[in-house]
Scaffold this motif. Structure first.
Motif, PDB file in Angstrom:
ATOM      1  N   MET A  63       0.840  -1.175   0.000  1.00 46.46           N
ATOM      2  CA  MET A  63       0.000   0.000   0.000  1.00 46.46           C
ATOM      3  C   MET A  63       0.889   1.244   0.000  1.00 46.46           C
ATOM      4  O   MET A  63       1.917   1.290   0.651  1.00 46.46           O
ATOM      5  CB  MET A  63      -0.901  -0.005   1.237  1.00 46.46           C
ATOM      6  N   LYS A  64       0.448   2.249  -0.762  1.00 46.06           N
ATOM      7  CA  LYS A  64       1.186   3.502  -0.855  1.00 46.06           C
ATOM      8  C   LYS A  64       0.205   4.657  -0.692  1.00 46.06           C
ATOM      9  O   LYS A  64      -0.874   4.646  -1.278  1.00 46.06           O
ATOM     10  CB  LYS A  64       1.891   3.592  -2.216  1.00 46.06           C
ATOM     11  N   LYS A  65       0.583   5.643   0.131  1.00 46.33           N
ATOM     12  CA  LYS A  65      -0.239   6.839   0.324  1.00 46.33           C
ATOM     13  C   LYS A  65       0.563   8.066  -0.072  1.00 46.33           C
ATOM     14  O   LYS A  65       1.723   8.204   0.315  1.00 46.33           O
ATOM     15  CB  LYS A  65      -0.675   6.980   1.786  1.00 46.33           C
ATOM     16  N   VAL A  66      -0.060   8.939  -0.859  1.00 49.10           N
ATOM     17  CA  VAL A  66       0.553  10.196  -1.274  1.00 49.10           C
ATOM     18  C   VAL A  66      -0.506  11.291  -1.263  1.00 49.10           C
ATOM     19  O   VAL A  66      -1.709  11.017  -1.328  1.00 49.10           O
ATOM     20  CB  VAL A  66       1.188  10.103  -2.690  1.00 49.10           C
ATOM     21  N   GLN A  67      -0.050  12.510  -1.179  1.00 49.78           N
ATOM     22  CA  GLN A  67      -0.934  13.668  -1.280  1.00 49.78           C
ATOM     23  C   GLN A  67      -0.865  14.182  -2.712  1.00 49.78           C
ATOM     24  O   GLN A  67       0.224  14.349  -3.263  1.00 49.78           O
ATOM     25  CB  GLN A  67      -0.488  14.773  -0.323  1.00 49.78           C
ATOM     26  N   ILE A  68      -2.034  14.419  -3.326  1.00 48.09           N
ATOM     27  CA  ILE A  68      -2.077  14.952  -4.680  1.00 48.09           C
ATOM     28  C   ILE A  68      -2.977  16.177  -4.719  1.00 48.09           C
ATOM     29  O   ILE A  68      -3.806  16.383  -3.834  1.00 48.09           O
ATOM     30  CB  ILE A  68      -2.559  13.908  -5.708  1.00 48.09           C
ATOM     31  N   ARG A  69      -2.799  16.967  -5.758  1.00 46.35           N
ATOM     32  CA  ARG A  69      -3.662  18.134  -5.977  1.00 46.35           C
ATOM     33  C   ARG A  69      -4.217  18.042  -7.395  1.00 46.35           C
ATOM     34  O   ARG A  69      -3.475  17.926  -8.361  1.00 46.35           O
ATOM     35  CB  ARG A  69      -2.885  19.428  -5.808  1.00 46.35           C
ATOM     36  N   LEU A  70      -5.548  18.089  -7.467  1.00 46.35           N
ATOM     37  CA  LEU A  70      -6.261  18.100  -8.744  1.00 46.35           C
ATOM     38  C   LEU A  70      -6.989  19.436  -8.824  1.00 46.35           C
ATOM     39  O   LEU A  70      -8.007  19.632  -8.180  1.00 46.35           O
ATOM     40  CB  LEU A  70      -7.253  16.938  -8.824  1.00 46.35           C
ATOM     41  N   SER A  71      -6.435  20.368  -9.599  1.00 46.66           N
ATOM     42  CA  SER A  71      -6.960  21.730  -9.557  1.00 46.66           C
ATOM     43  C   SER A  71      -7.790  22.135 -10.775  1.00 46.66           C
ATOM     44  O   SER A  71      -8.409  23.189 -10.754  1.00 46.66           O
ATOM     45  CB  SER A  71      -5.809  22.717  -9.365  1.00 46.66           C
ATOM     46  N   ALA A  72      -7.830  21.320 -11.810  1.00 48.22           N
ATOM     47  CA  ALA A  72      -8.599  21.662 -12.999  1.00 48.22           C
ATOM     48  C   ALA A  72      -9.407  20.452 -13.469  1.00 48.22           C
ATOM     49  O   ALA A  72      -9.036  19.306 -13.202  1.00 48.22           O
ATOM     50  CB  ALA A  72      -7.661  22.115 -14.119  1.00 48.22           C
ATOM     51  N   ILE A  73     -10.485  20.721 -14.158  1.00 46.69           N
ATOM     52  CA  ILE A  73     -11.338  19.639 -14.655  1.00 46.69           C
ATOM     53  C   ILE A  73     -10.545  18.708 -15.569  1.00 46.69           C
ATOM     54  O   ILE A  73     -10.679  17.490 -15.492  1.00 46.69           O
ATOM     55  CB  ILE A  73     -12.568  20.213 -15.382  1.00 46.69           C
ATOM     56  N   GLU A  74      -9.699  19.276 -16.387  1.00 49.96           N
ATOM     57  CA  GLU A  74      -8.876  18.461 -17.296  1.00 49.96           C
ATOM     58  C   GLU A  74      -7.906  17.569 -16.505  1.00 49.96           C
ATOM     59  O   GLU A  74      -7.654  16.425 -16.891  1.00 49.96           O
ATOM     60  CB  GLU A  74      -8.118  19.355 -18.275  1.00 49.96           C
ATOM     61  N   ASP A  75      -7.372  18.083 -15.399  1.00 50.31           N
ATOM     62  CA  ASP A  75      -6.494  17.275 -14.534  1.00 50.31           C
ATOM     63  C   ASP A  75      -7.251  16.066 -13.994  1.00 50.31           C
ATOM     64  O   ASP A  75      -6.717  14.952 -13.962  1.00 50.31           O
ATOM     65  CB  ASP A  75      -5.976  18.092 -13.351  1.00 50.31           C
ATOM     66  N   ILE A  76      -8.487  16.277 -13.575  1.00 53.41           N
ATOM     67  CA  ILE A  76      -9.295  15.181 -13.024  1.00 53.41           C
ATOM     68  C   ILE A  76      -9.544  14.127 -14.096  1.00 53.41           C
ATOM     69  O   ILE A  76      -9.400  12.928 -13.854  1.00 53.41           O
ATOM     70  CB  ILE A  76     -10.621  15.716 -12.442  1.00 53.41           C
ATOM     71  N   ARG A  77      -9.906  14.562 -15.295  1.00 49.12           N
ATOM     72  CA  ARG A  77     -10.162  13.616 -16.385  1.00 49.12           C
ATOM     73  C   ARG A  77      -8.921  12.790 -16.710  1.00 49.12           C
ATOM     74  O   ARG A  77      -8.979  11.564 -16.818  1.00 49.12           O
ATOM     75  CB  ARG A  77     -10.640  14.354 -17.633  1.00 49.12           C
ATOM     76  N   GLU A  83       2.931   7.658 -13.391  1.00 50.06           N
ATOM     77  CA  GLU A  83       2.053   8.300 -14.362  1.00 50.06           C
ATOM     78  C   GLU A  83       1.309   9.508 -13.786  1.00 50.06           C
ATOM     79  O   GLU A  83       1.033  10.465 -14.492  1.00 50.06           O
ATOM     80  CB  GLU A  83       1.045   7.284 -14.910  1.00 50.06           C
ATOM     81  N   VAL A  84       0.987   9.461 -12.509  1.00 49.89           N
ATOM     82  CA  VAL A  84       0.255  10.572 -11.887  1.00 49.89           C
ATOM     83  C   VAL A  84       1.181  11.492 -11.084  1.00 49.89           C
ATOM     84  O   VAL A  84       0.710  12.328 -10.311  1.00 49.89           O
ATOM     85  CB  VAL A  84      -0.926  10.066 -11.007  1.00 49.89           C
ATOM     86  N   SER A  85       2.474  11.369 -11.273  1.00 47.52           N
ATOM     87  CA  SER A  85       3.446  12.132 -10.476  1.00 47.52           C
ATOM     88  C   SER A  85       3.314  13.640 -10.627  1.00 47.52           C
ATOM     89  O   SER A  85       3.680  14.386  -9.731  1.00 47.52           O
ATOM     90  CB  SER A  85       4.870  11.697 -10.809  1.00 47.52           C
ATOM     91  N   LYS A  86       2.766  14.118 -11.749  1.00 52.39           N
ATOM     92  CA  LYS A  86       2.624  15.572 -11.922  1.00 52.39           C
ATOM     93  C   LYS A  86       1.599  16.169 -10.962  1.00 52.39           C
ATOM     94  O   LYS A  86       1.595  17.378 -10.753  1.00 52.39           O
ATOM     95  CB  LYS A  86       2.261  15.907 -13.364  1.00 52.39           C
ATOM     96  N   TYR A  87       0.759  15.334 -10.349  1.00 52.57           N
ATOM     97  CA  TYR A  87      -0.228  15.804  -9.368  1.00 52.57           C
ATOM     98  C   TYR A  87       0.291  15.657  -7.938  1.00 52.57           C
ATOM     99  O   TYR A  87      -0.380  16.078  -6.992  1.00 52.57           O
ATOM    100  CB  TYR A  87      -1.541  15.045  -9.517  1.00 52.57           C
ATOM    101  N   LEU A  88       1.449  15.066  -7.776  1.00 53.99           N
ATOM    102  CA  LEU A  88       2.003  14.744  -6.460  1.00 53.99           C
ATOM    103  C   LEU A  88       2.366  15.999  -5.675  1.00 53.99           C
ATOM    104  O   LEU A  88       3.014  16.894  -6.182  1.00 53.99           O
ATOM    105  CB  LEU A  88       3.242  13.877  -6.653  1.00 53.99           C
ATOM    106  N   VAL A  89       1.938  16.022  -4.401  1.00 54.06           N
ATOM    107  CA  VAL A  89       2.306  17.099  -3.487  1.00 54.06           C
ATOM    108  C   VAL A  89       3.327  16.581  -2.490  1.00 54.06           C
ATOM    109  O   VAL A  89       4.354  17.198  -2.273  1.00 54.06           O
ATOM    110  CB  VAL A  89       1.069  17.649  -2.746  1.00 54.06           C
ATOM    111  N   SER A  90       3.045  15.409  -1.882  1.00 51.79           N
ATOM    112  CA  SER A  90       4.000  14.810  -0.942  1.00 51.79           C
ATOM    113  C   SER A  90       3.701  13.325  -0.780  1.00 51.79           C
ATOM    114  O   SER A  90       2.608  12.880  -1.023  1.00 51.79           O
ATOM    115  CB  SER A  90       3.933  15.504   0.421  1.00 51.79           C
ATOM    116  N   GLU A  91       4.722  12.592  -0.335  1.00 52.49           N
ATOM    117  CA  GLU A  91       4.579  11.166  -0.069  1.00 52.49           C
ATOM    118  C   GLU A  91       4.529  10.941   1.426  1.00 52.49           C
ATOM    119  O   GLU A  91       5.101  11.697   2.187  1.00 52.49           O
ATOM    120  CB  GLU A  91       5.735  10.372  -0.666  1.00 52.49           C
ATOM    121  N   GLN A  92       3.838   9.859   1.832  1.00 51.06           N
ATOM    122  CA  GLN A  92       3.775   9.513   3.250  1.00 51.06           C
ATOM    123  C   GLN A  92       4.398   8.175   3.471  1.00 51.06           C
ATOM    124  O   GLN A  92       4.480   7.363   2.639  1.00 51.06           O
ATOM    125  CB  GLN A  92       2.315   9.482   3.727  1.00 51.06           C
TER     126      GLN A  92
END
Length: 78
Positions: free
Chosen positions: A1-15, A69-78
């Protein structure tokens, strides 16, 4: 299991994020406060408070490709 903090700030980012998660056969969830939704659910993600980072939890052994693949949304790792 891996937990990270991400930020999704735009509709296109979510898609794009959801499209990435759906490529892998891993269980992934997003948590904001007390709410937890599937990371592959666009409608579920829109129910979260996206003004601040959310916690992505990936269950499974081979989570590295998805995390990369989702590293561009990464804020921090736990």
């Amino acid at each position: 299991m891996k937990k990270v903090q991400i930020r999704l700030s735009a509709i296109e980012d979510i898609r794009k994020f959801v499209d990435s998660v759906k490529k892998y056969s891993l269980e992934a969830t997003l948590k904001s406060g007390r709410y937890i939704v599937s990371a592959s659910s666009i409608m579920g993600i829109f129910t979260l408070d996206l003004m601040k980072p959310v916690e992505l939890t990936i269950n499974g052994d081979n989570y590295a490709p998805l995390l990369n693949e989702v590293s561009k949304y990464l804020v921090s790792e736990q």
